[in-house]
Design a protein around this motif. Structure first.
Motif, mmCIF file in Angstrom:
data_model
loop_
_atom_site.group_PDB
_atom_site.id
_atom_site.type_symbol
_atom_site.label_atom_id
_atom_site.label_comp_id
_atom_site.label_asym_id
_atom_site.label_seq_id
_atom_site.Cartn_x
_atom_site.Cartn_y
_atom_site.Cartn_z
ATOM 1 N N ALA A 64 -36.916 90.835 -11.584
ATOM 2 C CA ALA A 64 -36.144 91.884 -10.912
ATOM 3 C C ALA A 64 -35.160 92.537 -11.884
ATOM 4 C CB ALA A 64 -35.399 91.302 -9.723
ATOM 5 N N ASP A 65 -35.149 93.856 -11.919
ATOM 6 C CA ASP A 65 -34.291 94.600 -12.849
ATOM 7 C C ASP A 65 -32.928 94.852 -12.211
ATOM 8 O OD1 ASP A 65 -33.180 96.097 -14.813
ATOM 9 O OD2 ASP A 65 -34.623 97.740 -14.728
ATOM 10 N N VAL A 66 -32.092 93.826 -12.247
ATOM 11 C CA VAL A 66 -30.756 93.917 -11.655
ATOM 12 C C VAL A 66 -29.912 94.964 -12.383
ATOM 13 C CG1 VAL A 66 -28.689 92.609 -11.045
ATOM 14 C CG2 VAL A 66 -30.929 91.506 -10.981
ATOM 15 N N SER A 67 -30.158 95.138 -13.693
ATOM 16 C CA SER A 67 -29.338 96.055 -14.490
ATOM 17 C C SER A 67 -29.459 97.497 -14.028
ATOM 18 C CB SER A 67 -29.725 95.954 -15.972
ATOM 19 O OG SER A 67 -31.045 96.430 -16.177
ATOM 20 N N ASN A 68 -30.500 97.811 -13.268
ATOM 21 C CA ASN A 68 -30.616 99.177 -12.758
ATOM 22 C C ASN A 68 -29.538 99.481 -11.735
ATOM 23 O OD1 ASN A 68 -32.548 101.667 -12.489
ATOM 24 N ND2 ASN A 68 -32.078 101.066 -10.390
ATOM 25 N N TYR A 69 -29.017 98.440 -11.078
ATOM 26 C CA TYR A 69 -28.045 98.626 -10.001
ATOM 27 C C TYR A 69 -26.638 98.155 -10.373
ATOM 28 C CZ TYR A 69 -32.439 98.998 -7.418
ATOM 29 O OH TYR A 69 -33.682 99.364 -6.992
ATOM 30 N N VAL A 70 -26.546 97.163 -11.241
ATOM 31 C CA VAL A 70 -25.247 96.605 -11.619
ATOM 32 C C VAL A 70 -24.911 97.089 -13.021
ATOM 33 C CG1 VAL A 70 -23.904 94.503 -11.926
ATOM 34 C CG2 VAL A 70 -25.699 94.584 -10.183
ATOM 35 N N LYS A 71 -24.022 98.049 -13.116
ATOM 36 C CA LYS A 71 -23.685 98.670 -14.391
ATOM 37 C C LYS A 71 -22.474 97.973 -15.019
ATOM 38 C CE LYS A 71 -26.907 101.702 -13.743
ATOM 39 N NZ LYS A 71 -28.187 101.570 -14.492
ATOM 40 N N PRO A 72 -22.445 97.873 -16.355
ATOM 41 C CA PRO A 72 -21.314 97.242 -17.037
ATOM 42 C C PRO A 72 -19.984 97.884 -16.641
ATOM 43 C CG PRO A 72 -23.113 97.616 -18.576
ATOM 44 C CD PRO A 72 -23.490 98.314 -17.302
ATOM 45 N N GLY A 73 -19.016 97.041 -16.309
ATOM 46 C CA GLY A 73 -17.691 97.536 -15.954
ATOM 47 C C GLY A 73 -17.531 97.933 -14.502
ATOM 48 N N SER A 74 -18.613 97.917 -13.736
ATOM 49 C CA SER A 74 -18.513 98.275 -12.318
ATOM 50 C C SER A 74 -17.888 97.121 -11.541
ATOM 51 C CB SER A 74 -19.889 98.597 -11.756
ATOM 52 O OG SER A 74 -20.705 97.429 -11.764
ATOM 53 N N ALA A 75 -17.493 97.411 -10.309
ATOM 54 C CA ALA A 75 -16.927 96.354 -9.468
ATOM 55 C C ALA A 75 -17.965 95.271 -9.192
ATOM 56 C CB ALA A 75 -16.425 96.957 -8.155
ATOM 57 N N LEU A 76 -19.224 95.657 -9.017
ATOM 58 C CA LEU A 76 -20.281 94.669 -8.823
ATOM 59 C C LEU A 76 -20.405 93.765 -10.040
ATOM 60 C CD1 LEU A 76 -23.069 96.863 -7.149
ATOM 61 C CD2 LEU A 76 -21.952 94.865 -6.129
ATOM 62 N N ASP A 77 -20.313 94.363 -11.219
ATOM 63 C CA ASP A 77 -20.405 93.593 -12.458
ATOM 64 C C ASP A 77 -19.224 92.637 -12.591
ATOM 65 O OD1 ASP A 77 -21.331 92.859 -15.063
ATOM 66 O OD2 ASP A 77 -19.916 94.267 -15.942
ATOM 67 N N GLU A 78 -18.030 93.105 -12.281
ATOM 68 C CA GLU A 78 -16.846 92.256 -12.398
ATOM 69 C C GLU A 78 -16.900 91.093 -11.409
ATOM 70 O OE1 GLU A 78 -13.545 94.867 -11.967
ATOM 71 O OE2 GLU A 78 -13.829 95.826 -13.931
#
Length: 211
Positions: A64-78
């Motif tokens: 699953a390509d999670v990186s398509n939805y969770v971008k570096p520095g986003s709230a989801l990433d944090e």
């Protein structure tokens, strides 16, 4: 709890893969990928497909390509960095990402399109990888299978064969490939460790009643 910002970002994501997300990806939706997990698994992060070739097999493993939805520095990433991983308890799961992602867009559920990263490899009959490439793709899982169903089908049992249906031929290719890879491991002198997985039984109040 997830932060309000992370939940807001998750809510803004589409409910399904749209056409724009498929740009610059290889369309593999015609290949009969399947997921194989335990009976109680809820999120499916990898799918497989295997076919015979004149020299061995072509194996595709999709993650699953999670990186398509969770971008570096986003709230989801944090939030994900603070959690570090999903935590699995006997009766519950604390996911690393909100459910819309962990059980939805980033779970390779059957009969829906999903964005993935694929390893596309050629393996010869001696169990050696002769070529491989990685690329972003779109797949459409054709079945959610369990280890029990797969092993039952490979043993020729009616229940397993009914559960796999037309996927049995692909699973037999996977099993033949496994046997070649295992033979290569034995030849290299690799070690295997067998363990027993414990499962807790719960009473009506949610207390552990035994194992």
């Amino acid at each position: 709890d997830f932060s309000p910002e992370a939940l807001e970002e998750a809510a803004a994501l589409p409910d399904k893969v749209d056409g724009r997300s498929m740009l610059h990806r290889v369309d593999l939706t015609d290949l009969a990928f399947v997921t194989i997990d335990g009976e109680d698994s809820r999120d499916f992060d990898d799918a497989v497909y295997c076919e015979e070739t004149p020299s061995g097999w072509r194996l595709l493993v999709a993650i699953a390509d999670v990186s398509n939805y969770v971008k570096p520095g986003s709230a989801l990433d944090e939030d994900a960095q603070r959690r570090g991983t999903s935590v699995y308890f006997p009766a519950s799961v604390i996911p690393m990402l909100p459910e819309k992602l962990s059980n939805g867009l980033c779970s390779l559920n059957p009969n829906v399109d999903r964005l993935v990263l694929v390893c596309d490899a050629l393996v010869n009959k001696a169990g050696a990888t002769t070529a491989y490439q990685f690329y972003p793709a779109v797949i459409h899982s054709h079945a959610r299978l369990t280890y029990t169903q797969v092993w039952s089908a490979l043993q020729g049992e009616a229940d397993g064969l009914d559960a796999l249906g037309p996927r049995i031929a692909d699973i037999r290719h996977l099993y033949d490939l496994y046997k070649a890879l295992r033979a290569a491991r034995v030849k290299r002198g690799a070690l295997d460790f067998e363990t027993t997985e414990s499962m807790a039984r719960f009473d009506d109040a949610g207390h552990i009643a035994g194992f």
